[in-house]
Design a protein around this motif. Structure first.
Motif, mmCIF file in Angstrom:
data_model
loop_
_atom_site.group_PDB
_atom_site.id
_atom_site.type_symbol
_atom_site.label_atom_id
_atom_site.label_comp_id
_atom_site.label_asym_id
_atom_site.label_seq_id
_atom_site.Cartn_x
_atom_site.Cartn_y
_atom_site.Cartn_z
ATOM 1 N N PRO A 290 16.076 -2.634 9.476
ATOM 2 C CA PRO A 290 16.051 -2.022 8.234
ATOM 3 C C PRO A 290 15.252 -3.148 7.235
ATOM 4 O O PRO A 290 14.399 -2.845 6.245
ATOM 5 N N VAL A 291 15.723 -4.222 7.250
ATOM 6 C CA VAL A 291 15.297 -5.404 6.473
ATOM 7 C C VAL A 291 13.756 -5.701 6.554
ATOM 8 O O VAL A 291 13.032 -5.466 5.554
ATOM 9 N N TYR A 292 13.411 -5.771 7.801
ATOM 10 C CA TYR A 292 11.769 -5.765 7.777
ATOM 11 C C TYR A 292 11.078 -4.737 7.645
ATOM 12 O O TYR A 292 9.648 -4.618 6.975
ATOM 13 N N ALA A 293 11.516 -3.519 7.854
ATOM 14 C CA ALA A 293 10.892 -2.267 7.445
ATOM 15 C C ALA A 293 10.675 -2.229 5.907
ATOM 16 O O ALA A 293 9.580 -1.574 5.211
ATOM 17 N N ILE A 294 11.758 -2.500 5.133
ATOM 18 C CA ILE A 294 11.741 -2.334 3.744
ATOM 19 C C ILE A 294 10.724 -3.485 3.395
ATOM 20 O O ILE A 294 9.918 -3.106 2.368
ATOM 21 N N ALA A 295 10.677 -4.813 3.968
ATOM 22 C CA ALA A 295 9.696 -5.844 3.605
ATOM 23 C C ALA A 295 8.127 -5.453 3.822
ATOM 24 O O ALA A 295 7.319 -5.613 3.086
ATOM 25 N N LEU A 296 7.925 -4.775 4.855
ATOM 26 C CA LEU A 296 6.620 -4.465 5.590
ATOM 27 C C LEU A 296 6.184 -3.121 4.806
ATOM 28 O O LEU A 296 4.697 -3.063 4.656
ATOM 29 N N PHE A 297 7.067 -2.187 4.669
ATOM 30 C CA PHE A 297 6.426 -0.804 4.334
ATOM 31 C C PHE A 297 7.016 -0.391 2.946
ATOM 32 O O PHE A 297 6.695 0.714 2.637
ATOM 33 N N THR A 298 7.867 -0.880 2.290
ATOM 34 C CA THR A 298 8.081 -0.604 0.698
ATOM 35 C C THR A 298 6.773 -0.194 0.073
ATOM 36 O O THR A 298 6.773 0.719 -0.626
ATOM 37 N N PRO A 299 5.816 -1.063 -0.005
ATOM 38 C CA PRO A 299 4.790 -0.862 -0.764
ATOM 39 C C PRO A 299 3.933 0.395 -0.377
ATOM 40 O O PRO A 299 3.606 1.445 -1.033
ATOM 41 N N THR A 300 4.105 0.713 0.917
ATOM 42 C CA THR A 300 3.173 1.792 1.698
ATOM 43 C C THR A 300 4.090 3.290 1.167
ATOM 44 O O THR A 300 3.481 4.129 0.800
ATOM 45 N N ILE A 301 5.450 3.147 1.122
ATOM 46 C CA ILE A 301 6.371 4.155 1.052
ATOM 47 C C ILE A 301 6.256 4.795 -0.453
ATOM 48 O O ILE A 301 6.076 5.765 -0.815
ATOM 49 N N VAL A 302 6.298 3.620 -1.431
ATOM 50 C CA VAL A 302 6.262 4.042 -2.786
ATOM 51 C C VAL A 302 4.728 4.448 -3.094
ATOM 52 O O VAL A 302 4.771 5.580 -3.865
ATOM 53 N N LEU A 303 3.869 4.160 -2.419
ATOM 54 C CA LEU A 303 2.418 4.652 -2.620
ATOM 55 C C LEU A 303 2.334 6.065 -2.071
ATOM 56 O O LEU A 303 1.725 7.039 -2.774
ATOM 57 N N GLU A 304 2.906 6.382 -0.960
ATOM 58 C CA GLU A 304 2.837 7.563 -0.389
ATOM 59 C C GLU A 304 3.727 8.771 -1.418
ATOM 60 O O GLU A 304 3.873 9.832 -1.392
ATOM 61 N N LEU A 305 4.524 8.045 -2.284
ATOM 62 C CA LEU A 305 5.418 8.883 -3.387
ATOM 63 C C LEU A 305 4.529 9.742 -4.174
ATOM 64 O O LEU A 305 4.803 10.452 -5.150
ATOM 65 N N GLY A 306 3.388 8.815 -4.243
ATOM 66 C CA GLY A 306 2.073 9.394 -5.323
ATOM 67 C C GLY A 306 1.800 8.556 -6.419
ATOM 68 O O GLY A 306 0.962 8.990 -7.514
ATOM 69 N N PHE A 307 2.183 7.295 -6.243
ATOM 70 C CA PHE A 307 1.582 6.287 -7.262
ATOM 71 C C PHE A 307 0.513 5.648 -6.941
ATOM 72 O O PHE A 307 -0.017 5.421 -5.726
ATOM 73 N N SER A 308 -0.140 5.283 -7.827
ATOM 74 C CA SER A 308 -1.498 4.330 -7.634
ATOM 75 C C SER A 308 -1.088 2.962 -6.860
ATOM 76 O O SER A 308 -0.084 2.648 -6.992
ATOM 77 N N ALA A 309 -2.296 2.526 -6.374
ATOM 78 C CA ALA A 309 -1.848 1.070 -5.751
ATOM 79 C C ALA A 309 -1.305 0.051 -6.427
ATOM 80 O O ALA A 309 -0.361 -0.695 -6.039
ATOM 81 N N ALA A 310 -2.094 0.021 -7.669
ATOM 82 C CA ALA A 310 -1.494 -1.152 -8.847
ATOM 83 C C ALA A 310 0.032 -0.626 -9.137
ATOM 84 O O ALA A 310 0.946 -1.655 -9.026
ATOM 85 N N ASN A 311 0.373 0.306 -9.472
ATOM 86 C CA ASN A 311 1.763 0.679 -10.045
ATOM 87 C C ASN A 311 2.618 0.715 -8.586
ATOM 88 O O ASN A 311 3.732 0.309 -8.868
ATOM 89 N N ALA A 312 2.145 1.054 -7.439
ATOM 90 C CA ALA A 312 3.079 0.807 -6.344
ATOM 91 C C ALA A 312 3.312 -0.520 -6.033
ATOM 92 O O ALA A 312 4.477 -1.085 -5.746
ATOM 93 N N GLN A 313 2.500 -1.584 -6.410
ATOM 94 C CA GLN A 313 2.838 -2.892 -6.297
ATOM 95 C C GLN A 313 3.833 -3.213 -7.075
ATOM 96 O O GLN A 313 5.076 -3.896 -6.697
ATOM 97 N N LEU A 314 3.929 -2.626 -8.186
ATOM 98 C CA LEU A 314 4.898 -3.075 -9.389
ATOM 99 C C LEU A 314 6.393 -2.482 -9.249
ATOM 100 O O LEU A 314 7.455 -2.954 -9.391
ATOM 101 N N LEU A 315 6.069 -1.231 -8.595
ATOM 102 C CA LEU A 315 7.504 -0.320 -8.451
ATOM 103 C C LEU A 315 8.165 -0.864 -7.121
ATOM 104 O O LEU A 315 9.237 -0.386 -7.011
#
Length: 490
Positions: A290-315
């Protein structure tokens, strides 16, 4: 040698006074004064060691996890990372990373920490900097392999290093503080990537290439300073007075129960053949996936929630920030009550709730809250598990090898983490797999608690039956945690 002789003199003086029983009030005053002095020395050690090693680990985690930020900053598009190519790039890091952790901790014991740790930092910082020159999928794979090889020694090395300075009951909170740097790195990495992306085109490099370049240079610069500012052992640390040094050496001697601090291969084999080490490996692997999944894929998961790439970095910042806070809190209470297993189980259940929300809810807000709960629950479990694994191995070398085995074999879970988030936008396979591994960590924690408690009762019964006490500790010096005087933390 002078410090050792003073420590022996102090210990002998304590022994000479033991038969003379002071009045109860006088005894209480002496005990309180002694504990106050010990706490003062611990605070001084914290001030000199923890900020430094925490920043080391922040740089380490930033360098290994920035691949996730680089992906959504344009790397996937520019290098044509279609299919499972990104997953493979993420996964290859963990193979050399896992294989070289035990040899690295042995090297740490053979060489001075102030030489070994800065050296491997210079090596991985150089690799990270040169990753900015990667222009194809194949070259990025090669760079990630070498990054895993050079970074392998830091996390197990620092964990082992702390166990040489602190008693077993004091170490979880300290590991939690330096491990919280990983959560800060996750948060800071998103902010940093957001800013560095705007360097797109400068020097003919893409924004994601600048992420690798600048973060790598920062590591090399700090590593160079580390050669001059890192302390080796309590016995040689220049920031102690002689009296403070004597307090620390005495504390560590009491905690070790006379177990060996030397280098012999038999201690390596004791760690490798101990079944209880593999229980800790199971717990750690159940947490690391879970720890590495969070580190590696949280930006992608947040991006897939519908946010822009820039906002996904911040979120990506709030989940990691909340994970940082709970890591320090849980580490504190784990040391306060000297318990490990119950806090790991608690954290796993909190993370499970987060993943259940992610698995079942389609609402963007609910899914985002689920990702925060997932990070808040699982991050605190890692330092508590490492404190538990270290305290379950008696003797310096056996502890160092056991910790490296737990961290090294557990990190093979990073390969699993790299291939389970492959079906956007819900990522049900990934969330379901992680829930299963969290249950594995809970199960192995329960088994470990039962086995450690059973072993403690057997040791206590033997000590009573055979009249074994601390005066006979030299007889069991080479037995490690098999010594009847050794007690496991539950």
């Amino acid at each position: 040698m002078g410090h050792d002789s003073k420590s022996e003199k102090h210990s002998s003086e304590v022994g000479e006074h033991e038969p003379t029983l002071p009045a109860k009030d006088e005894e209480t005053t002496v005990m309180q004064h002694s504990e106050a002095e010990r706490k003062k020395v611990l605070r001084k050690m914290d001030l000199h060691l923890l900020p430094f090693i925490s920043f080391l680990y922040l740089l380490s985690f930033l360098d290994r996890a920035n691949i996730g930020n680089a992906k959504i900053a344009g790397m996937a598009h520019d290098l044509h990372l279609d299919g499972l190519k990104y997953n493979i790039i993420a996964a290859v890091f963990f193979i050399p990373y896992a294989l070289f952790e035990v040899p690295s901790n042995i090297c740490l014991k053979l060489f001075r920490p102030s030489v070994w740790i800065p050296s491997i930092m210079v090596a991985w910082g150089t690799v990270m900097t040169l990753m900015c020159l990667c222009k194809t999928y194949e070259t990025l794979i090669i760079a990630r392999v070498f990054l895993g090889l050079t970074e392998a020694g830091l996390f197990p090395g620092i964990t082992f290093y702390l166990s040489l300075w602190y008693r077993r009951r004091d170490v979880a909170q300290r590991i939690a503080i330096f491990f919280s740097a990983a959560t800060i790195a996750g948060a800071f990495g998103g902010l940093l990537a957001f800013g560095i992306e705007h360097m797109e085109g400068i020097g003919g490099l893409y924004g994601w290439q600048w992420i690798f370049c600048l973060e790598g240079i920062a590591t090399v610069l700090f590593a160079t300073l580390s050669f001059f500012f890192m302390y080796d052992y309590p016995e040689t640390a220049s920031f102690f007075t002689e009296y403070e040094r004597d307090i620390v050496v005495t504390m560590l001697k009491e905690d070790r129960h006379g177990l060996s601090t030397g280098f012999e291969m038999k201690y390596v084999w004791q760690a490798i053949t101990d079944v209880k080490t593999y229980l800790q490996v199971g717990i750690y692997m159940g947490l690391l996936i879970p720890v590495y999944a969070i580190a590696l894929f949280t930006p992608t998961i947040v991006l897939e929630l519908g946010f822009s790439a820039a906002n996904a970095q911040l979120l990506t910042v709030p989940p990691f920030f909340c994970g940082c806070v709970t890591t320090i809190i849980i580490g504190h209470f784990s040391d306060k009550y000297n318990k490990r297993g119950p806090f790991i189980i608690l954290g796993c259940f909190i993370s499970l709730i987060g993943y259940i929300v992610l698995f079942t809810q389609t609402s963007t807000v609910a899914a985002y809250i689920g990702s925060i709960l997932a990070a808040m629950g699982v991050y605190p479990c890692v330092p508590v598990t490492l404190a538990w694994a270290g305290s379950a191995a008696g003797g310096d070398l056996r502890r160092g090898v056991a910790l490296a085995m737990v961290i090294g074999m557990g990190n093979l879970g990073g390969i699993c983490s790299s291939f389970i988030y492959i079906k956007p936008p819900r990522f049900l396979l990934g969330h379901g797999m992680i829930m299963g591994w969290l249950l594995v960590a809970i199960l192995f924690s329960c088994i470990s608690m039962y086995e450690f408690n059973r072993q403690n009762k057997l040791k206590e019964a033997r000590c009573i039956a055979e009249g074994i006490d601390d005066s006979r500790e030299d007889e069991f010096k080479e037995m490690g945690n098999d010594s009847p005087l050794f007690r496991y933390t539950i």
